[in-house]
Motif scaffolding. Sequence first.
Motif, PDB file in Angstrom:
ATOM      1  N   GLU A  13       0.838  -1.192   0.000  1.00  0.00           N
ATOM      2  CA  GLU A  13       0.000   0.000   0.000  1.00  0.00           C
ATOM      3  C   GLU A  13       0.876   1.245   0.000  1.00  0.00           C
ATOM      4  O   GLU A  13       1.911   1.281   0.659  1.00  0.00           O
ATOM      5  N   VAL A  14       0.465   2.236  -0.777  1.00  0.00           N
ATOM      6  CA  VAL A  14       1.156   3.525  -0.799  1.00  0.00           C
ATOM      7  C   VAL A  14       0.132   4.632  -0.599  1.00  0.00           C
ATOM      8  O   VAL A  14      -1.042   4.466  -0.924  1.00  0.00           O
ATOM      9  N   THR A  15       0.597   5.735  -0.065  1.00  0.00           N
ATOM     10  CA  THR A  15      -0.220   6.936   0.040  1.00  0.00           C
ATOM     11  C   THR A  15       0.320   7.938  -0.946  1.00  0.00           C
ATOM     12  O   THR A  15       1.529   8.195  -0.983  1.00  0.00           O
ATOM     13  N   VAL A  16      -0.541   8.487  -1.771  1.00  0.00           N
ATOM     14  CA  VAL A  16      -0.126   9.449  -2.791  1.00  0.00           C
ATOM     15  C   VAL A  16       0.124  10.798  -2.127  1.00  0.00           C
ATOM     16  O   VAL A  16      -0.783  11.386  -1.532  1.00  0.00           O
ATOM     17  N   THR A  17       1.356  11.272  -2.220  1.00  0.00           N
ATOM     18  CA  THR A  17       1.738  12.541  -1.607  1.00  0.00           C
ATOM     19  C   THR A  17       1.965  13.636  -2.642  1.00  0.00           C
ATOM     20  O   THR A  17       2.217  14.780  -2.282  1.00  0.00           O
ATOM     21  N   VAL A  18       1.867  13.289  -3.910  1.00  0.00           N
ATOM     22  CA  VAL A  18       2.074  14.255  -4.986  1.00  0.00           C
ATOM     23  C   VAL A  18       0.944  15.277  -4.966  1.00  0.00           C
ATOM     24  O   VAL A  18      -0.238  14.904  -4.957  1.00  0.00           O
ATOM     25  N   GLU A  19       1.298  16.552  -4.946  1.00  0.00           N
ATOM     26  CA  GLU A  19       0.285  17.601  -4.962  1.00  0.00           C
ATOM     27  C   GLU A  19      -0.542  17.482  -6.241  1.00  0.00           C
ATOM     28  O   GLU A  19      -0.006  17.376  -7.336  1.00  0.00           O
TER      29      GLU A  19
END
Length: 88
Positions: A5-11
Amino acid sequence: MIQFEVTVTVEGGLHARPAALLVNRSAQSQAKITLSKGDKQADVRSILGIMTLGVTQGDKLIVSVEGEDEEKVASSLQQFFEQSFESE
């Protein structure tokens, strides 16, 4: 198969530019790579597929990698997400 699982941190989430970066990063491998958001899935080699997931900043995704070099690819992609799509 490796899943993480990843969390999208890209604005702005996975809009055209980050989606293209992800496609380019994934093209270096023969592994099958899939992104999942809820009940939607997309092949990571498809910019349109990624964009139709509607991923916004803060969303959590499941990344699935299957193939000969799956460990190397999974590690590379996980790092890519953690670095907000910045190159090494």
